[in-house]
Design a protein around this motif. Structure first.
Motif, PDB file in Angstrom:
ATOM      1  N   ARG A  18      10.666  64.267  -6.513  1.00 45.95           N
ATOM      2  CA  ARG A  18      11.139  63.603  -7.793  1.00 45.95           C
ATOM      3  C   ARG A  18       9.916  62.502  -8.327  1.00 45.95           C
ATOM      4  NH1 ARG A  18      13.476  64.395 -12.139  1.00 45.95           N
ATOM      5  NH2 ARG A  18      11.673  63.582 -13.115  1.00 45.95           N
ATOM      6  N   PHE A  19       9.052  62.111  -7.170  1.00 46.65           N
ATOM      7  CA  PHE A  19       8.086  61.079  -7.560  1.00 46.65           C
ATOM      8  C   PHE A  19       6.946  61.848  -8.379  1.00 46.65           C
ATOM      9  CE2 PHE A  19       6.619  62.188  -3.324  1.00 46.65           C
ATOM     10  CZ  PHE A  19       5.210  62.008  -3.489  1.00 46.65           C
ATOM     11  N   LYS A  78      -3.043  50.486 -17.114  1.00 44.13           N
ATOM     12  CA  LYS A  78      -1.713  51.518 -17.106  1.00 44.13           C
ATOM     13  C   LYS A  78      -1.740  52.750 -16.521  1.00 44.13           C
ATOM     14  CE  LYS A  78       1.939  53.335 -20.258  1.00 44.13           C
ATOM     15  NZ  LYS A  78       2.154  53.538 -21.876  1.00 44.13           N
ATOM     16  N   LEU A  79      -2.826  53.532 -16.677  1.00 41.58           N
ATOM     17  CA  LEU A  79      -3.082  54.609 -16.227  1.00 41.58           C
ATOM     18  C   LEU A  79      -3.299  54.652 -14.480  1.00 41.58           C
ATOM     19  CD1 LEU A  79      -3.482  57.726 -16.179  1.00 41.58           C
ATOM     20  CD2 LEU A  79      -5.862  57.424 -16.909  1.00 41.58           C
ATOM     21  N   SER A  80      -4.078  53.577 -14.257  1.00 41.46           N
ATOM     22  CA  SER A  80      -4.299  53.312 -12.844  1.00 41.46           C
ATOM     23  C   SER A  80      -3.084  53.301 -12.223  1.00 41.46           C
ATOM     24  CB  SER A  80      -5.490  52.411 -12.609  1.00 41.46           C
ATOM     25  OG  SER A  80      -4.865  51.153 -12.977  1.00 41.46           O
ATOM     26  N   LYS A  81      -2.144  52.597 -12.680  1.00 44.18           N
ATOM     27  CA  LYS A  81      -0.848  52.083 -12.010  1.00 44.18           C
ATOM     28  C   LYS A  81      -0.113  53.365 -11.770  1.00 44.18           C
ATOM     29  CE  LYS A  81       2.845  48.942 -12.382  1.00 44.18           C
ATOM     30  NZ  LYS A  81       4.171  49.998 -11.688  1.00 44.18           N
ATOM     31  N   ILE A  82      -0.014  54.215 -12.651  1.00 47.21           N
ATOM     32  CA  ILE A  82       0.690  55.493 -12.704  1.00 47.21           C
ATOM     33  C   ILE A  82       0.195  56.064 -11.477  1.00 47.21           C
ATOM     34  CG2 ILE A  82       1.317  57.728 -13.828  1.00 47.21           C
ATOM     35  CD1 ILE A  82       1.101  56.286 -16.232  1.00 47.21           C
ATOM     36  N   ILE A  83      -1.213  56.368 -11.266  1.00 50.58           N
ATOM     37  CA  ILE A  83      -1.598  56.908 -10.215  1.00 50.58           C
ATOM     38  C   ILE A  83      -1.577  56.335  -8.980  1.00 50.58           C
ATOM     39  CG2 ILE A  83      -3.873  57.572  -9.163  1.00 50.58           C
ATOM     40  CD1 ILE A  83      -3.235  59.363 -11.534  1.00 50.58           C
ATOM     41  N   VAL A  84      -1.734  55.143  -8.793  1.00 48.68           N
ATOM     42  CA  VAL A  84      -1.337  54.322  -7.538  1.00 48.68           C
ATOM     43  C   VAL A  84       0.173  54.609  -7.001  1.00 48.68           C
ATOM     44  CG1 VAL A  84      -1.341  52.180  -6.472  1.00 48.68           C
ATOM     45  CG2 VAL A  84      -3.215  52.754  -7.682  1.00 48.68           C
ATOM     46  N   ASP A  85       0.969  54.410  -8.012  1.00 52.17           N
ATOM     47  CA  ASP A  85       2.389  54.385  -7.904  1.00 52.17           C
ATOM     48  C   ASP A  85       2.897  55.949  -7.220  1.00 52.17           C
ATOM     49  OD1 ASP A  85       2.676  51.611  -8.437  1.00 52.17           O
ATOM     50  OD2 ASP A  85       3.628  52.187 -10.408  1.00 52.17           O
ATOM     51  N   SER A  86       2.318  56.761  -7.702  1.00 55.43           N
ATOM     52  CA  SER A  86       2.477  58.176  -7.340  1.00 55.43           C
ATOM     53  C   SER A  86       1.976  58.519  -5.841  1.00 55.43           C
ATOM     54  CB  SER A  86       2.206  59.232  -8.496  1.00 55.43           C
ATOM     55  OG  SER A  86       0.865  59.351  -8.584  1.00 55.43           O
ATOM     56  N   PHE A  87       0.799  58.311  -5.973  1.00 56.52           N
ATOM     57  CA  PHE A  87       0.002  58.795  -4.583  1.00 56.52           C
ATOM     58  C   PHE A  87       0.566  57.963  -3.421  1.00 56.52           C
ATOM     59  CE2 PHE A  87      -3.314  60.903  -7.173  1.00 56.52           C
ATOM     60  CZ  PHE A  87      -3.397  62.007  -6.208  1.00 56.52           C
ATOM     61  N   ILE A  88       0.764  56.576  -3.755  1.00 57.16           N
ATOM     62  CA  ILE A  88       1.267  55.760  -2.240  1.00 57.16           C
ATOM     63  C   ILE A  88       2.342  56.467  -1.753  1.00 57.16           C
ATOM     64  CG2 ILE A  88       2.624  54.228  -3.677  1.00 57.16           C
ATOM     65  CD1 ILE A  88      -0.130  53.331  -1.049  1.00 57.16           C
ATOM     66  N   GLN A  89       3.163  57.249  -2.549  1.00 61.27           N
ATOM     67  CA  GLN A  89       4.380  57.820  -2.011  1.00 61.27           C
ATOM     68  C   GLN A  89       4.319  58.868  -1.047  1.00 61.27           C
ATOM     69  OE1 GLN A  89       8.117  57.636  -4.630  1.00 61.27           O
ATOM     70  NE2 GLN A  89       6.731  56.945  -6.154  1.00 61.27           N
ATOM     71  N   CYS A  90       3.061  59.502  -1.101  1.00 60.28           N
ATOM     72  CA  CYS A  90       2.733  60.476  -0.265  1.00 60.28           C
ATOM     73  C   CYS A  90       2.630  60.323   1.059  1.00 60.28           C
ATOM     74  CB  CYS A  90       1.445  61.289  -0.821  1.00 60.28           C
ATOM     75  SG  CYS A  90       1.364  62.037  -2.375  1.00 60.28           S
ATOM     76  N   LYS A  91       3.305  60.979   2.004  1.00 61.53           N
ATOM     77  CA  LYS A  91       3.382  60.630   3.300  1.00 61.53           C
ATOM     78  C   LYS A  91       2.600  61.718   4.250  1.00 61.53           C
ATOM     79  CE  LYS A  91       6.558  57.809   2.518  1.00 61.53           C
ATOM     80  NZ  LYS A  91       6.340  56.337   2.222  1.00 61.53           N
ATOM     81  N   THR A  92       1.877  62.860   3.639  1.00 64.04           N
ATOM     82  CA  THR A  92       1.078  63.668   4.456  1.00 64.04           C
ATOM     83  C   THR A  92      -0.098  64.142   3.461  1.00 64.04           C
ATOM     84  OG1 THR A  92       2.285  65.618   3.786  1.00 64.04           O
ATOM     85  CG2 THR A  92       2.944  64.503   5.800  1.00 64.04           C
ATOM     86  N   LYS A  93      -1.172  64.510   4.278  1.00 65.80           N
ATOM     87  CA  LYS A  93      -2.331  65.051   3.427  1.00 65.80           C
ATOM     88  C   LYS A  93      -1.598  66.418   2.405  1.00 65.80           C
ATOM     89  CE  LYS A  93      -6.635  66.160   2.418  1.00 65.80           C
ATOM     90  NZ  LYS A  93      -7.187  65.675   1.212  1.00 65.80           N
ATOM     91  N   GLU A  94      -0.722  67.085   3.045  1.00 63.86           N
ATOM     92  CA  GLU A  94      -0.288  68.150   2.208  1.00 63.86           C
ATOM     93  C   GLU A  94       0.550  67.606   0.879  1.00 63.86           C
ATOM     94  OE1 GLU A  94      -1.096  69.702   6.147  1.00 63.86           O
ATOM     95  OE2 GLU A  94       0.128  67.985   5.673  1.00 63.86           O
ATOM     96  N   GLU A  95       1.184  66.584   0.902  1.00 65.73           N
ATOM     97  CA  GLU A  95       1.655  65.851  -0.240  1.00 65.73           C
ATOM     98  C   GLU A  95       0.780  65.480  -1.068  1.00 65.73           C
ATOM     99  OE1 GLU A  95       6.175  64.839   0.796  1.00 65.73           O
ATOM    100  OE2 GLU A  95       4.895  63.122   0.832  1.00 65.73           O
ATOM    101  N   ILE A  96      -0.376  64.916  -0.626  1.00 61.38           N
ATOM    102  CA  ILE A  96      -1.573  64.375  -1.442  1.00 61.38           C
ATOM    103  C   ILE A  96      -2.146  65.534  -2.177  1.00 61.38           C
ATOM    104  CG2 ILE A  96      -3.727  63.545  -1.311  1.00 61.38           C
ATOM    105  CD1 ILE A  96      -2.986  61.936   0.951  1.00 61.38           C
ATOM    106  N   ASP A  97      -2.385  66.548  -1.523  1.00 61.92           N
ATOM    107  CA  ASP A  97      -2.941  67.876  -2.017  1.00 61.92           C
ATOM    108  C   ASP A  97      -2.062  68.500  -3.215  1.00 61.92           C
ATOM    109  OD1 ASP A  97      -5.330  67.626  -0.726  1.00 61.92           O
ATOM    110  OD2 ASP A  97      -4.871  69.093   0.839  1.00 61.92           O
TER     111      ASP A  97
END
Length: 242
Positions: A18-19, A78-97
């Protein structure tokens, strides 16, 4: 009587967390409005910088990226907040990619008009992660791999992005890096092209990557796809958004 050509799309890829879905929607709508060239160019560098991000250092990596991206530019917060808020929820390298790939698709969706209507289970004239339907066919275009030339070969039934204007169709495969373009993607697009040609439907097929157009072109040439399949690189994406 002239036979009317029809192409439609129906989203079938619903496996993103969802994120990530939220991030795609926000980024797509953000870039549905033309942006300053420098703004776009600097943002697209995130795909290069995030290549080496790891889950255990993600907070630090994001802080470094945010400070560099927003320095002296208050309109980028505003754009940087969207990026940070989404990436910070990744728990693994696979999710980051996976998120990196989803954001590239989001940027393309933004360049093509934004998110509205693109995430639909009904048949539409635009599609994201969608099956392609030709001439009101019930099944849609599905490639069933029988050759298994490479280890990652498999069936495929969706385009990353597509659109139809009642006369001409455009179909896109998105990969952050050209190395991500593999047998599965190539064979599906070749099969899709054969189906479009058999129905005499005007079309273009693109491979989109967040690197230079030359790098994408070289990858397509390795699969003997040029010039019928078109490369789009970072400079092309930038021109579409600015």
């Amino acid at each position: 009587m002239i036979k009317v050509k029809t192409v439609s799309f129906k989203r079938t890829d619903y496996d993103l967390p969802r994120f990530m879905m939220d991030a795609v929607e926000k980024i797509a709508d953000h870039f549905s409005v033309p942006r300053d060239k420098r703004y776009v160019t600097d943002f697209l560098m995130i795909f290069k910088r995030s290549k080496h991000w790891k889950a255990e250092k993600l907070k630090q990596d994001l802080e470094i990226w945010k400070n560099k991206f927003t320095r002296d530019y208050s309109d980028r917060v505003k754009l940087s907040k969207i990026i940070v808020d989404s990436f910070i929820q990744c728990k693994t390298k696979e999710e980051i990619d996976e998120l990196r790939g989803a954001l590239l698709e989001a940027v393309l969706i933004g360049a093509k008009g934004g998110f509205k209507g693109i995430d639909s289970r009904s048949e539409m004239s635009r599609g994201w992660g969608a099956r392609v339907y030709l001439q009101k066919g019930a099944e849609g275009v599905k490639y069933n791999c029988t050759e298994h030339r490479e280890a990652n070969c498999s069936n495929r039934s969706t385009v990353d992005y597509g659109e139809w204007d009642s006369r001409h169709g455009q179909f896109y495969e998105c990969k952050v890096s050209p190395e991500g373009i593999g047998c599965k993607e190539v064979r599906y697009m070749e099969f899709l092209k054969s189906q479009l040609e058999s129905h005499e439907i005007s079309h273009e097929i693109f491979f989109v990557c967040a690197e230079s157009r030359l790098n994408v072109k070289v990858r397509l040439e390795e699969y003997k796809l040029s010039p019928l399949y078109k490369p789009l690189g970072r400079e092309d994406i930038s021109s579409m958004l600015a």
